[in-house]
Scaffold this active site. Structure first.
Site, PDB file in Angstrom:
ATOM      1  N   ILE A  67      -4.141  -0.637  -9.610  1.00 24.99           N
ATOM      2  CA  ILE A  67      -2.771  -0.982 -10.021  1.00 24.99           C
ATOM      3  C   ILE A  67      -1.838  -0.749  -8.839  1.00 24.99           C
ATOM      4  O   ILE A  67      -1.064   0.225  -8.814  1.00 24.99           O
ATOM      5  CB  ILE A  67      -2.312  -0.163 -11.239  1.00 24.99           C
ATOM      6  CG1 ILE A  67      -3.357  -0.202 -12.357  1.00 24.99           C
ATOM      7  CG2 ILE A  67      -0.991  -0.709 -11.776  1.00 24.99           C
ATOM      8  CD1 ILE A  67      -2.967   0.582 -13.602  1.00 24.99           C
ATOM      9  N   PRO A  68      -1.882  -1.605  -7.813  1.00 28.93           N
ATOM     10  CA  PRO A  68      -0.940  -1.454  -6.701  1.00 28.93           C
ATOM     11  C   PRO A  68       0.483  -1.663  -7.191  1.00 28.93           C
ATOM     12  O   PRO A  68       0.737  -2.526  -8.034  1.00 28.93           O
ATOM     13  CB  PRO A  68      -1.375  -2.553  -5.726  1.00 28.93           C
ATOM     14  CG  PRO A  68      -2.135  -3.533  -6.546  1.00 28.93           C
ATOM     15  CD  PRO A  68      -2.776  -2.754  -7.645  1.00 28.93           C
ATOM     16  N   HIS A  69       1.391  -0.873  -6.671  1.00 28.85           N
ATOM     17  CA  HIS A  69       2.772  -0.966  -7.142  1.00 28.85           C
ATOM     18  C   HIS A  69       3.714  -0.419  -6.086  1.00 28.85           C
ATOM     19  O   HIS A  69       3.314   0.312  -5.179  1.00 28.85           O
ATOM     20  CB  HIS A  69       2.947  -0.201  -8.460  1.00 28.85           C
ATOM     21  CG  HIS A  69       2.549   1.248  -8.384  1.00 28.85           C
ATOM     22  ND1 HIS A  69       3.455   2.269  -8.216  1.00 28.85           N
ATOM     23  CD2 HIS A  69       1.331   1.850  -8.446  1.00 28.85           C
ATOM     24  CE1 HIS A  69       2.827   3.423  -8.182  1.00 28.85           C
ATOM     25  NE2 HIS A  69       1.532   3.209  -8.320  1.00 28.85           N
ATOM     26  N   CYS A  70       4.970  -0.793  -6.209  1.00 24.98           N
ATOM     27  CA  CYS A  70       5.990  -0.289  -5.294  1.00 24.98           C
ATOM     28  C   CYS A  70       7.353  -0.459  -5.942  1.00 24.98           C
ATOM     29  O   CYS A  70       7.505  -1.185  -6.932  1.00 24.98           O
ATOM     30  CB  CYS A  70       5.943  -1.002  -3.952  1.00 24.98           C
ATOM     31  SG  CYS A  70       6.346  -2.761  -4.013  1.00 24.98           S
TER      32      CYS A  70
END
Length: 270
Positions: A67-70
């Protein structure tokens, strides 16, 4: 916030092929950019945000899922998307397994609590038995969206009213602790705290009077999670705990207590 309301259909790709983690992050940035909500943000900025977050630790949390996120300035709403990778990609995941399904979040900088809720909601959806395998097998973006939507759990909505229930969760096993913490944070992100503790035997066994009553495992640390939730959500919280642990009466490595709070005010913010 309802997860499906921020899952952008234009940001869903099925059956993609990426050589490595860097290629996945580039694809995530390009896919997120398809949303009109990110019209004022260039692709390089999205990629930089994702890369900076990965430098803190991989968002591949295991079981073939990442779950890549920023968080970015100058955006008004969340952009959530899905990408399936049937061939699998090395992603420096916690369990060292290749990633086959990516769910990404591009979030407004200041909406921390909602960001945490979305992370929890997505991880709970993707760890339902059989869900990830079904999604990976879907041949198209629309089919992937429909599969994800079928498994998405109802959003728990909190209001400003009291009364509340205080939960104590005592748990020994590390992976179980992580799953429970993740779930409880999704229900009440600003009221969850963690303490470390030991059973009384670890102390009494050192006293001559009580020597010999406990084995070598008395020094094992346990995690204690405290969380306050709306009273109306008490049964739902217990149900979600047991969806992870199984029937609590059959466990000897976890204990859960719940008690009504006479008074609760204030909060501990990030």
């Amino acid at each position: 916030m309802n997860l499906l309301n921020v899952l952008r259909e234009e940001c869903i790709l099925a059956r993609q092929d990426c050589a490595d983690k860097e290629a996945v992050l580039n694809l995530v940035a390009a896919t997120a950019k398809q949303s009109s909500l990110l019209a004022k943000v260039d692709e390089a900025t999205i990629l930089a945000g994702l890369t900076e977050r990965e430098s803190l630790g991989s968002t591949g949390f295991g079981k073939g899922i990442a779950i890549p996120h920023c968080r970015l300035e100058d955006i008004e709403d969340f952009v959530v998307g899905l990408i399936s990778l049937p061939q699998g990609v090395e992603f420096e995941s916690l369990d060292h397994a290749p990633v086959h399904l990516v769910a990404f979040i591009i979030a407004p900088q200041r909406q921390t609590d909602e960001h945490i809720r979305l992370l929890s909601a997505i991880s709970q959806t993707l760890t339902i038995p059989g869900a990830t395998q079904e999604m990976i097998a879907e041949p198209t973006g629309p089919a992937l969206y429909e599969s994800f939507a079928r498994y998405t759990r109802d959003e728990v909505k909190e209001s400003e009213v009291t009364p509340r229930t205080l939960f104590h969760v005592f748990v020994e096993e590390e992976q179980l602790f992580r799953e429970l913490l993740q779930m409880l944070t999704g229900i009440a992100p600003d009221t969850v705290m963690v303490f470390e503790g030991q059973q009384t035997g670890s102390y009494l066994s050192k006293l001559p009077l009580f020597a010999g009553f406990w084995g070598d495992n008395t020094s094992q640390l346990m995690h204690v999670i405290l969380a306050t939730v709306e009273k109306r959500l008490t049964n739902e919280t217990i149900r979600r705990i047991e969806s992870i642990t199984g029937p609590l009466q059959d466990r000897i490595d976890i204990m859960v207590t719940a008690q009504e709070i006479f008074f609760c005010a204030g909060g501990i913010g990030a």
